[in-house]
Design a protein around this motif. Structure first.
Motif, PDB file in Angstrom:
ATOM      1  N   GLU A 237      31.560 -18.650  25.863  1.00 48.91           N
ATOM      2  CA  GLU A 237      32.474 -17.911  24.988  1.00 48.91           C
ATOM      3  C   GLU A 237      33.912 -17.996  25.482  1.00 48.91           C
ATOM      4  O   GLU A 237      34.847 -18.137  24.682  1.00 48.91           O
TER       5      GLU A 237
ATOM      6  N   ARG B 142      39.206  -9.670  30.975  1.00 49.23           N
ATOM      7  CA  ARG B 142      38.117  -9.597  29.991  1.00 49.23           C
ATOM      8  C   ARG B 142      36.791  -9.464  30.741  1.00 49.23           C
ATOM      9  O   ARG B 142      36.289 -10.417  31.316  1.00 49.23           O
TER      10      ARG B 142
ATOM     11  N   ARG C  21      37.069 -19.781  23.563  1.00 48.83           N
ATOM     12  CA  ARG C  21      38.318 -19.053  23.328  1.00 48.83           C
ATOM     13  C   ARG C  21      39.515 -19.890  23.767  1.00 48.83           C
ATOM     14  O   ARG C  21      40.540 -19.945  23.083  1.00 48.83           O
TER      15      ARG C  21
ATOM     16  N   GLU D 243      40.106 -22.681  21.201  1.00 47.59           N
ATOM     17  CA  GLU D 243      40.722 -22.194  19.977  1.00 47.59           C
ATOM     18  C   GLU D 243      42.205 -21.887  20.192  1.00 47.59           C
ATOM     19  O   GLU D 243      43.047 -22.188  19.334  1.00 47.59           O
ATOM     20  N   GLU D 244      42.525 -21.324  21.335  1.00 49.09           N
ATOM     21  CA  GLU D 244      43.930 -21.019  21.624  1.00 49.09           C
ATOM     22  C   GLU D 244      44.743 -22.298  21.786  1.00 49.09           C
ATOM     23  O   GLU D 244      45.885 -22.382  21.334  1.00 49.09           O
TER      24      GLU D 244
END
Length: 378
Positions: free
Chosen positions: A161, A145, A165, A168-169
């Motif tokens: 960010e 990324r 991420r 959240e995962e």
């Protein structure tokens, strides 16, 4: 209910030690540099997860190649692991592609030893067709990324960010594990009293409360991740020129957040840094002891961003180039008449190690085709 007027409860040293040991057990093996002698002599296995490693050096010393080899090792070792590549300039992704192709092709063609009676015969695997390697390389690059940033706040935002991420995962995976554990507990313990330290079911609202992590199926963690910032000196240097005090404060705050993310998620974080003090402007100036970063007296320069930055990282690696032989050194330092060019080799030094086990160690290498690290032939 928390009372703000009461002191916070103390943390037991045994609890902190248990948490640290648990993270050590979950920590993946270090990432190889792509060269066994370098991993063995200097890096003690490679780049470590759960730590911040800074790789510094002048242009052309091989620091980008070394970091890209670590990225390739991460993508090959972890089938789901991602890399957050935060670039302050145009990254040479074509070079990373070529490194991945070379590493994958080498894996396909590693020799095998097959037993024939009492003799082991070496056989070379032909591997799959080239398109198989190409498809593997493409799928690996899809897990990189890339974030292009132009100032230090952009670096901090990209780190935030990526951390969000990962959170959240992890939340998604943990909910999936909890649901699986609840179904298993309901099927096996129907009508019996729930044992202590297990899933408890609230009859009022049918909500699930996890009291402990005793359920072994709840030990599903995120795949290994990697963060690479290339080149951090570009944005930090411009920020320091505006205000030294404000720049140091922003750098320290961002590095503390990055360190927390790195250790909490067992991330392998690598910061590419520049080198300073490469030219001695005043011939009458005598370098102080702390100006000599390298163990080699002929090596000028040290990692950029000053001594304050070295306190914010775990491992400091410095790359330089030196003449390969005495004859090359005589030519390089004008001791002998210059008859022809001289041969250089790359040197990797460990200037700082938080654990102290690698500090002062070094190793040498040569590059091949700009995409491979090789040992110095005898």
């Amino acid at each position: 209910m928390c009372n703000l007027h009461e002191p916070a409860p103390p943390l037991l040293g045994s609890t902190l030690l248990a948490n640290e040991e648990r993270l050590d057990m979950l920590r993946p093996s270090p990432l190889s540099s792509g060269l066994d002698t370098l991993d063995r002599e200097a890096l003690d296995g490679g780049f470590r997860y759960g730590e911040i490693t800074a790789v510094a050096g002048a242009s052309g010393t091989g620091k980008t190649l070394l970091v890209f080899q670590a990225i390739a090792s991460h993508l090959i070792a972890s089938e789901e692991g991602e890399v957050a590549l935060i670039a302050t300039s145009e990254p040479p992704l074509a070079r990373l592609r070529d490194i991945l192709l070379r590493r994958l092709d080498q894996q396909k063609r590693e020799p095998e030893f097959c037993q024939s009676g009492y003799v082991y015969q070496k056989q070379v695997r032909t591997g799959g067709p080239p398109q198989d390697v190409q498809s593997q390389m493409t799928s690996m690059l899809e897990r990189v990324r890339l974030s292009r940033v132009f100032d230090f706040p952009g670096v901090a935002e990209a780190i935030g960010e990526f951390g969000a991420r990962l959170d959240e995962e992890e939340k998604t995976r943990r909910n999936r594990v909890d649901a699986k554990g609840f179904e298993k507990a309901r099927g096996t313990a129907e009508g019996e009293e729930r044992a202590e330290n297990s899933l408890s079911v609230e009859e009022d609202n049918n909500t699930i409360t996890r009291t402990t992590a005793a359920n072994p199926e709840a030990a599903e963690y995120l795949p290994a991740s990697m963060i690479v910032i290339d080149n951090i000196a570009n944005v930090v240097g411009s920020m320091m020129t505006k205000s030294q005090a404000h720049g140091h404060a922003m750098l320290a705050s961002c590095m503390r957040s990055l360190q927390h993310l790195t250790r909490r998620r067992n991330v392998c974080t690598v910061l590419v840094n520049a080198a300073a003090g490469l030219r001695q402007q005043n011939t009458q100036y005598h370098r102080r002891a702390d100006d000599q970063a390298s163990v080699f007296s002929s090596t000028l320069g040290k990692p950029a961003l000053g001594k304050h930055f070295s306190y914010l990282i775990d491992t400091s690696i410095f790359l330089s180039t030196l003449p390969r032989s005495k004859e090359d050194a005589d030519i390089a330092y004008n001791v002998a008449p210059v008859a022809s060019g001289f041969t250089k080799v790359g040197v990797v030094e460990i200037l700082k190690d938080r654990h102290g086990s690698r500090e002062g160690r070094w190793s040498s290498f040569v590059t091949a085709a700009g995409i491979e690290l090789q040992s110095i032939p005898s």
